[in-house]
Motif scaffolding. Sequence first.
Motif, PDB file in Angstrom:
ATOM      1  N   LEU A 129      53.093  32.172  44.428  1.00  0.00           N
ATOM      2  CA  LEU A 129      52.228  31.173  45.061  1.00  0.00           C
ATOM      3  C   LEU A 129      51.995  30.003  44.110  1.00  0.00           C
ATOM      4  N   ALA A 130      51.731  30.323  42.832  1.00  0.00           N
ATOM      5  CA  ALA A 130      51.507  29.270  41.839  1.00  0.00           C
ATOM      6  C   ALA A 130      52.736  28.381  41.706  1.00  0.00           C
ATOM      7  N   LEU A 131      53.915  28.989  41.690  1.00  0.00           N
ATOM      8  CA  LEU A 131      55.158  28.221  41.561  1.00  0.00           C
ATOM      9  C   LEU A 131      55.346  27.275  42.744  1.00  0.00           C
ATOM     10  N   VAL A 132      55.042  27.746  43.940  1.00  0.00           N
ATOM     11  CA  VAL A 132      55.160  26.901  45.138  1.00  0.00           C
ATOM     12  C   VAL A 132      54.203  25.707  45.039  1.00  0.00           C
ATOM     13  N   LEU A 133      52.962  25.969  44.621  1.00  0.00           N
ATOM     14  CA  LEU A 133      51.968  24.892  44.499  1.00  0.00           C
ATOM     15  C   LEU A 133      52.384  23.876  43.429  1.00  0.00           C
ATOM     16  N   ILE A 134      52.876  24.383  42.291  1.00  0.00           N
ATOM     17  CA  ILE A 134      53.335  23.496  41.216  1.00  0.00           C
ATOM     18  C   ILE A 134      54.511  22.649  41.692  1.00  0.00           C
TER      19      ILE A 134
END
Length: 432
Positions: free
Chosen positions: A168-173
Motif C-alpha cells: 500500500l505504501a509503495l502504491v501511495l509513493i
Amino acid sequence: MLNNLLSAADVWRTIGSVLLAILILLVMITIHEFGHYIAGKIFHFKINEFSIGFGPALFKKKNKKTGELFAVRLIPLGGYCAFDGEDGLEEEENGKKEALPEPFDEATETGMKESAERVEGDDPQQNAEVPQAETVEQKEPHPDAFTKKPPWQRIIVLVAGAIMNYLLALVLIMIGITAYGQTMVMAYEVKAGEGAYAEYSLQDRDVFLQAEGKNLYLTTDIARAVNGKKQGDLVKFRVSRVVGKTTDGKNIREEQEISVMLRADAAVTNSSDLKSVWDALGIRNTAEEGVEGGGLQLYSTVYRFGFWESVGRSFVYSFKIAGSIFQVLGELLTGRLGLSAFGGPVTTITMTSQMVSQGFRSFLEIAGFIGVNLAVFNLLPIPALDGSKVIFTAIEWVRKKPISRKVEAIIHGVGFILLLGFAVLVDILQFI
C-alpha cells in the motif's frame, strides 16, 4: 468578527487534520491486519474475529457459515485479526493432561482383582454396578487452529501484514512521485565564496539530484556522500540550476554536473545532526548572522522526473525509508542518538496532521512513509511484534517442537508492556 471567523476556521482545519491523521493510522493498521486475514483464509486458518479498533463494539456481525466475527470498535487506534488458538496455550495444557499417568492405588487394584473373580449368579448386590467417577471433557483445539498449521504457513501469515503495509505504501509513493514529483533538497541561499570556493560552489536555488554519481532521495544520502571529507576536497553533484527566467517570471532550469569545494570538514555524528554537512557545502545560516527569525537556508521542493524514472525512484525511495529505520535504531543502540529524537503515537499524529494540512501530495507522502515504517517495525525481532513470533515459529520448525507456549506468551506479554512504556516515554520527552 472577521478575525473570530478566521480563528474558528483554523481550529476546525486543525481538528480535521488530526482526524485525518488518525484515519491514516487506522487504515494502515487495518490493512496490516487484513494481510494476516487474507493469508489466513488462503491456508484455511480458523479465524475468530477481525476487528477495526479496540474497546467496546460499535458494530459487529457474525458470519453464520464460518463463525467469524467482524467488528468496529470504539477506540480507532488499532485493530486485530484473532486466530483460533493463536497462543497455543490450550493445546499445551491438553497435552500435559493427556501425559499424566493414572495414580497407583493398591486398594483399588485389589478390588479390581476381586471383582474379576466374582461368579455370575452370586449376590445381586455384589453384582450391582459401581458408580463411575465423572470425567471432565477436555476441549480439543480446532483442527485449523493457528498452532496446528505447519510452521511455514504460520510464517507466511505472520509476515503478510507487513507485506500489505509495504505494498500500500509503495502504491501511495508511486502515485505521489509520478503525479506530483519527488520531494528534493534545495540550497535556497549559499554563502558567498572567494577564489576557488566561489568557482566550485553551489548557487542559490540549486536542487540536489545526485551526489558522486548516485541518485539522492533523503538528506542522509547527501550526508553520506560528504561525510569524512576535509576542507578543500571536491565533491561531484548533479543539480537542477536556474539559468534564466521566462517572460512571465518563471525560472528556467537546467540539469548540470558540478563540483563543490568543501568549506569545512564534514563529520556526521548521527542522522539528525547534519550541521557539519551544510557548513561544508556553504549553505547560508541566517540565524548565525543574527537575523531575527532566521535559520538554515535549506528548503525542500518538488521536482518532476519522467514517468518510468518516477516509477523506478518510487521503489528505491521506499527501500531508502526502510534502510533509514535500521540506521536510526543502530544509532539508538550505540548511543549516537538520544530518545528525544523519537516520537510515539501522539507525536506521530501531530506530525501527520501537520503534513496532511499541506495538501493531497503531502498526504500521499506521509501515508507512504508511515506504511513503510509499520512494515519494517513489525518485522523487527522484538517481543510482541510479528518479527519475534516469526523467530519462535522458525525455532519450532527447526527443533520439530515448540518452545513452551506459556514461556513464549510471557515473553510477548512483557514485550508488549515495554513497547507501550517506550511509546509513552518518547512522547513525554518531546514535551520536556
